[in-house]
Design a protein around this motif. Structure first.
Motif, short mmCIF file in Angstrom:
data_model
loop_
_atom_site.label_atom_id
_atom_site.label_comp_id
_atom_site.label_asym_id
_atom_site.label_seq_id
_atom_site.Cartn_x
_atom_site.Cartn_y
_atom_site.Cartn_z
N ARG A 267 74.52 114.36 -12.91
CA ARG A 267 73.15 114.17 -12.43
C ARG A 267 72.21 115.02 -13.28
NH1 ARG A 267 74.31 114.70 -5.89
NH2 ARG A 267 75.97 113.15 -5.92
N ALA B 97 85.09 108.28 5.37
CA ALA B 97 85.03 108.73 3.98
C ALA B 97 84.34 110.09 3.97
CB ALA B 97 84.23 107.74 3.13
N PHE B 98 84.63 110.85 2.92
CA PHE B 98 83.92 112.13 2.76
C PHE B 98 83.83 112.47 1.28
CE2 PHE B 98 88.40 113.12 3.44
CZ PHE B 98 88.70 113.96 2.38
N GLY C 272 79.19 115.58 2.46
CA GLY C 272 78.85 114.51 3.39
C GLY C 272 80.09 113.74 3.82
N THR D 61 77.82 105.10 4.84
CA THR D 61 78.51 105.46 6.09
C THR D 61 77.57 105.29 7.28
OG1 THR D 61 77.98 107.74 5.50
CG2 THR D 61 80.27 107.06 5.24
N GLN E 237 78.49 109.99 -8.42
CA GLN E 237 79.30 110.38 -7.26
C GLN E 237 80.69 109.76 -7.41
OE1 GLN E 237 77.41 108.68 -3.81
NE2 GLN E 237 76.99 106.74 -4.83
N GLU F 61 86.48 113.07 -3.36
CA GLU F 61 86.16 111.97 -2.46
C GLU F 61 87.39 111.67 -1.62
OE1 GLU F 61 83.17 110.64 -2.75
OE2 GLU F 61 83.35 109.00 -1.31
N GLN G 69 83.58 116.42 -7.79
CA GLN G 69 83.63 116.10 -6.36
C GLN G 69 85.04 115.70 -5.96
OE1 GLN G 69 80.75 112.93 -5.68
NE2 GLN G 69 79.25 114.42 -4.92
N GLN H 41 86.10 104.76 -4.18
CA GLN H 41 86.38 104.03 -2.92
C GLN H 41 86.35 102.53 -3.18
OE1 GLN H 41 83.76 104.57 0.36
NE2 GLN H 41 83.49 106.77 0.04
N SER I 113 82.21 108.45 -5.03
CA SER I 113 82.34 107.36 -4.05
C SER I 113 82.65 106.04 -4.74
CB SER I 113 81.06 107.23 -3.23
OG SER I 113 80.75 108.46 -2.62
N1 DAH Z 1 78.60 110.66 -2.40
C1 DAH Z 1 77.91 111.65 -1.62
C2 DAH Z 1 77.15 112.58 -2.55
O1 DAH Z 1 77.43 112.61 -3.71
C3 DAH Z 1 78.87 112.45 -0.79
C4 DAH Z 1 79.47 111.62 0.28
C5 DAH Z 1 78.86 111.54 1.52
C6 DAH Z 1 80.63 110.93 0.07
C7 DAH Z 1 79.39 110.77 2.52
C8 DAH Z 1 81.20 110.17 1.07
C9 DAH Z 1 80.55 110.10 2.30
O2 DAH Z 1 82.33 109.49 0.92
O3 DAH Z 1 81.10 109.37 3.25
O4 DAH Z 1 76.28 113.29 -2.09
#
Ligand code: DAH
Length: 344
Positions: free
Chosen positions: A213, A312-313, A289, A270, A187, A229, A227, A192, A189
């Motif tokens: 993955r 975050a997303f 997410g 989160t 991911q 982020e 992705q 971050q 993330s």
């Molecule tokens: N990292 C999560 C995934 O790969 C996606 C994600 C969800 C990122 C919530 C975020 C978050 O920053 O706050 O499924």
């Protein structure tokens, strides 16, 4: 006819032809001389050739040889005059030797891959919302991919079957001998954590890149995908800010009439967590997410959760691009089929 007369006649013919070709002053005069001497029907050479039958049989080979010499002399004279005056056929026409109606050479320009184009556009949209771009490595350690993101050791997301862990030999190749396992990040993330570790708040970044993955490839899964982020950390950030940013983003990328909806969900990093859906035609589509950054994550990077909060997303880039262009199979992106790629 006596042989000597015939030979004499040939000599005279060749000489007068040479003279006439030399004297021809332009292309049309040259053409007249050519018809006169070399014309296939009534040319002088032709008439002389007919007279060869009157030469005695035993003299024929000598006469034939002389005839050929004479013919060559005349042809050489004609060629010389042609060279001097230019080819009458070419001189008559104004053809520049270039046909503008022929189809031209088609040069195939390379173009950016649709995913690269999407990434550029997403950076552009988020840039206008004040987010700058951050980057991180694709080979990660467990701290950045899991631990600092509040994913404890026993969490099923860390299962070796769900991640591409590097083997001992691969780590040795990288000169990495520590006990800390390495994996291809699952991911974005991870970025971050890297940004917060090295920067004090406030923070407003996006990070776009590949994640890995071990999924079996089908129409909606591929073992590598991209992705986006997003992370915003400041004082008094709320869910309302998160929703506004995602709504603005969705409307910029998909269209002004797109709506956004949150469904409760769970992510270790989160609290609270949501799934973000975007409206599309008559339905809703899940795009990724999001949530408020968990206080444990803020603490893991040395921030004070009493001082700052943030959201975050994480969104799938392929999914966005597929939705925009009506692509129904993610595998199309990675087949390297020019017939597919050149449509973008
Ligand atoms: N990292 C999560 C995934 O790969 C996606 C994600 C969800 C990122 C919530 C975020 C978050 O920053 O706050 O499924």
């Amino acid at each position: 006819m006596a042989l000597s007369d015939f030979l004499e006649q040939l000599d005279q013919l060749a000489s007068s032809a040479e003279k006439a070709f030399q004297e021809a002053g332009d292309a049309s005069a040259l053409d007249e001389v050519r018809v006169n001497f070399l014309g296939a029907k009534n040319g002088q050479l032709k008439s002389v050739q007919k007279e060869m039958g009157a030469v005695g049989k035993e003299d024929r080979p000598t006469a034939g040889k002389k005839f050929n010499e004479c013919k060559t002399r005349i042809e050489v004279a004609f060629q010389a005059a042609k060279d001097r005056l230019g080819d009458p056929a070419a001189a008559k026409s104004s053809d520049p030797g270039f046909d503008m109606t022929l189809p031209g050479h088609e040069f195939h320009l390379g173009r950016l891959h649709p995913i690269t184009q999407t990434i550029e556009e997403l950076k552009d949209i988020m840039g206008r919302l004040g987010f700058s771009v951050a980057d991180g490595p694709e080979i990660e350690d467990e701290r950045h991919n899991f631990e600092a993101l509040n994913i404890p050791r026993e969490h099923p997301a860390r299962d070796p079957l769900d991640n591409f862990y590097l083997g001992t030999a691969q780590k040795a190749q990288l000169g990495h001998r520590e006990e800390n396992p390495l994996l291809l990040r699952s991911q974005t993330s991870t970025v971050q954590i890297r940004v917060m570790e090295s920067t004090p708040p406030p923070i407003r970044i996006i990070s776009l890149g590949r994640v890995y993955r071990p999924d079996t490839a089908d129409a909606t899964h591929y073992p590598m995908f991209h992705q986006m982020e997003g992370l915003l950390i400041d004082r008094q950030v709320t869910m309302a800010d998160l929703k506004s940013v995602l709504r603005l983003f969705a409307r910029s990328y998909l269209g002004a009439d797109v709506n956004i909806r949150f469904r409760p969900s769970f992510f270790p990093f989160t609290e609270p967590s949501v799934e973000a859906d975007f409206s599309w035609n008559d339905g809703w589509i899940e795009f990724g997410g999001a949530g408020m950054v968990d206080p444990n994550v803020l603490r893991a990077v040395g921030y004070d959760p009493e001082e700052v909060t943030g959201f975050a997303f994480g969104l799938g880039v392929e999914r966005l691009c597929m939705r925009r262009h009506g692509i129904t199979d993610i595998r199309e992106f990675y087949k390297n089929d020019v017939r597919f790629l050149e449509q973008f």
